[in-house]
Design a protein around this motif. Structure first.
Motif, PDB file in Angstrom:
ATOM      1  N   THR A  47       0.826  -1.196   0.000  1.00 24.52           N
ATOM      2  CA  THR A  47       0.000   0.000   0.000  1.00 24.52           C
ATOM      3  C   THR A  47       0.861   1.247   0.000  1.00 24.52           C
ATOM      4  O   THR A  47       0.601   2.212  -0.722  1.00 24.52           O
ATOM      5  CB  THR A  47      -0.918   0.017   1.242  1.00 24.52           C
ATOM      6  OG1 THR A  47      -1.743  -1.147   1.214  1.00 24.52           O
ATOM      7  CG2 THR A  47      -1.779   1.264   1.282  1.00 24.52           C
ATOM      8  N   SER A 119      -1.677 -10.188   5.436  1.00 19.68           N
ATOM      9  CA  SER A 119      -1.940  -8.841   5.960  1.00 19.68           C
ATOM     10  C   SER A 119      -1.116  -8.532   7.197  1.00 19.68           C
ATOM     11  O   SER A 119      -0.710  -7.383   7.418  1.00 19.68           O
ATOM     12  CB  SER A 119      -3.425  -8.677   6.284  1.00 19.68           C
ATOM     13  OG  SER A 119      -4.216  -8.777   5.127  1.00 19.68           O
ATOM     14  N   CYS A 137      -6.946  -6.053  13.572  1.00 21.83           N
ATOM     15  CA  CYS A 137      -7.107  -5.369  12.290  1.00 21.83           C
ATOM     16  C   CYS A 137      -7.153  -6.363  11.137  1.00 21.83           C
ATOM     17  O   CYS A 137      -8.015  -6.277  10.255  1.00 21.83           O
ATOM     18  CB  CYS A 137      -5.972  -4.365  12.087  1.00 21.83           C
ATOM     19  SG  CYS A 137      -6.114  -3.386  10.570  1.00 21.83           S
ATOM     20  N   GLY A 140     -10.373  -8.012  10.743  1.00 20.28           N
ATOM     21  CA  GLY A 140     -11.519  -7.150  10.459  1.00 20.28           C
ATOM     22  C   GLY A 140     -12.290  -6.734  11.687  1.00 20.28           C
ATOM     23  O   GLY A 140     -13.473  -6.409  11.601  1.00 20.28           O
ATOM     24  N   HIS A 143     -12.190  -0.589  13.602  1.00 21.26           N
ATOM     25  CA  HIS A 143     -12.959   0.362  12.795  1.00 21.26           C
ATOM     26  C   HIS A 143     -12.148   0.882  11.617  1.00 21.26           C
ATOM     27  O   HIS A 143     -12.659   1.631  10.789  1.00 21.26           O
ATOM     28  CB  HIS A 143     -13.443   1.534  13.664  1.00 21.26           C
ATOM     29  CG  HIS A 143     -12.326   2.373  14.218  1.00 21.26           C
ATOM     30  ND1 HIS A 143     -11.663   2.052  15.381  1.00 21.26           N
ATOM     31  CD2 HIS A 143     -11.748   3.510  13.754  1.00 21.26           C
ATOM     32  CE1 HIS A 143     -10.731   2.964  15.634  1.00 21.26           C
ATOM     33  NE2 HIS A 143     -10.757   3.851  14.659  1.00 21.26           N
ATOM     34  N   TYR A 144     -10.868   0.499  11.536  1.00 18.14           N
ATOM     35  CA  TYR A 144     -10.010   0.890  10.419  1.00 18.14           C
ATOM     36  C   TYR A 144      -9.533  -0.361   9.693  1.00 18.14           C
ATOM     37  O   TYR A 144      -9.411  -1.433  10.277  1.00 18.14           O
ATOM     38  CB  TYR A 144      -8.817   1.715  10.911  1.00 18.14           C
ATOM     39  CG  TYR A 144      -8.103   1.111  12.105  1.00 18.14           C
ATOM     40  CD1 TYR A 144      -7.123   0.135  11.959  1.00 18.14           C
ATOM     41  CD2 TYR A 144      -8.423   1.534  13.401  1.00 18.14           C
ATOM     42  CE1 TYR A 144      -6.482  -0.419  13.054  1.00 18.14           C
ATOM     43  CE2 TYR A 144      -7.793   0.986  14.503  1.00 18.14           C
ATOM     44  CZ  TYR A 144      -6.823   0.012  14.321  1.00 18.14           C
ATOM     45  OH  TYR A 144      -6.190  -0.538  15.402  1.00 18.14           O
ATOM     46  N   SER A 145      -9.264  -0.205   8.410  1.00 18.45           N
ATOM     47  CA  SER A 145      -8.800  -1.323   7.584  1.00 18.45           C
ATOM     48  C   SER A 145      -7.282  -1.441   7.658  1.00 18.45           C
ATOM     49  O   SER A 145      -6.605  -0.579   8.231  1.00 18.45           O
ATOM     50  CB  SER A 145      -9.220  -1.106   6.132  1.00 18.45           C
ATOM     51  OG  SER A 145      -8.536   0.018   5.588  1.00 18.45           O
ATOM     52  N   VAL A 146      -6.746  -2.489   7.071  1.00 20.74           N
ATOM     53  CA  VAL A 146      -5.291  -2.667   6.999  1.00 20.74           C
ATOM     54  C   VAL A 146      -4.664  -1.485   6.266  1.00 20.74           C
ATOM     55  O   VAL A 146      -3.665  -0.914   6.715  1.00 20.74           O
ATOM     56  CB  VAL A 146      -4.937  -3.995   6.290  1.00 20.74           C
ATOM     57  CG1 VAL A 146      -3.439  -4.091   6.033  1.00 20.74           C
ATOM     58  CG2 VAL A 146      -5.403  -5.183   7.128  1.00 20.74           C
ATOM     59  N   GLN A 148      -5.807   1.552   5.881  1.00 24.20           N
ATOM     60  CA  GLN A 148      -5.908   2.777   6.679  1.00 24.20           C
ATOM     61  C   GLN A 148      -4.883   2.791   7.815  1.00 24.20           C
ATOM     62  O   GLN A 148      -4.310   3.838   8.127  1.00 24.20           O
ATOM     63  CB  GLN A 148      -7.326   2.911   7.234  1.00 24.20           C
ATOM     64  CG  GLN A 148      -8.362   3.265   6.186  1.00 24.20           C
ATOM     65  CD  GLN A 148      -9.782   3.174   6.702  1.00 24.20           C
ATOM     66  OE1 GLN A 148     -10.066   2.409   7.637  1.00 24.20           O
ATOM     67  NE2 GLN A 148     -10.691   3.946   6.124  1.00 24.20           N
TER      68      GLN A 148
END
Length: 220
Positions: A47, A119, A137, A140, A143-146, A148
């Motif tokens: 990312t 991940s 994380c 899942g 409240h935030y994704s990998v 983010q």
């Protein structure tokens, strides 16, 4: 036409460094060392293309265990430098050997397409989340994704390649408690799939603020 086709062939680069060991104190009796992990890549697997985080040895142990579990024996995860019961925070040679071993471990991992799809590996390399938060994380449960979590880190620009090389040569923090721990030579190696491309990197590096780790049982 042939020349144009050759120019369109693109090989991806992943470069990793483990450097700058620093002594951290939990309290008067408990201390540990963490290390900076610098990553520079143009791989589509990542990312963020440039990153810098700090991790301690016990987190490397956790990562290896999780990678082995999640790969379901499809690959053999490389070994870490063994835990030494006589490891000393004041022994520069031991610190340097461990640091080099940790870098070799990451270099081998980053050559595996199976492990690159994990991940937890990306959170380990490019976020400052704690072990428990990385697990949540990746599952899942946050409240935030990998992606983010990875993008939360800020950037720091090096003014020149000479500044970067000078920074990479500093393997111990100036406020280290150990007078011996001043200049252990870091192992600086490019993990590249295209050696010719490896010279065209290192314009920026990323630094993240350290997240306090609550574990005081593992002093190294």
């Amino acid at each position: 036409m042939k020349k144009e086709n050759e120019n369109t062939v693109y090989q991806q680069v992943i470069s990793v460094w483990v450097r700058d060991p620093r002594i951290r104190k939990n309290d008067f009796w408990h201390a540990y060392i963490d290390y900076e992990i610098c990553l520079h890549t143009d791989s589509v697997c990542f990312t963020k293309k440039i990153s810098s985080v700090r991790r301690r040895y016990s987190e490397f142990v956790w990562l290896r265990q999780k990678l082995q579990e999640n790969s379901m024996l499809m690959v053999q995860v490389p070994e870490l430098p063994p835990k030494n019961p006589f490891f000393s925070l004041n022994n520069a040679r031991q610190i340097t050997e461990r640091m080099k071993g940790l870098q070799q471990f990451l270099e081998q991992i980053l050559q595996s397409p199976v492990l690159l799809s994990n991940s937890l590996l990306h959170l380990f390399l490019q976020s400052q989340l704690s072990v428990s938060k990385m697990q949540a994380c990746a599952a899942g449960k946050t409240h935030y994704s990998v992606a983010q979590a990875i993008q939360r880190c800020g950037l720091r620009r090096f003014h020149s390649e000479e500044d970067l090389q000078k920074d990479l040569s500093m393997s111990c923090d100036s406020d280290s408690d150990s007078p011996e721990c001043r200049d252990p030579e870091p192992q600086i190696k490019d993990l590249t799939l295209n050696k010719a491309a490896s010279t065209a990197l290192l314009g920026l590096m990323v630094t993240c603020q350290e997240e306090n780790l609550s574990s005081s049982s593992d002093s190294v």
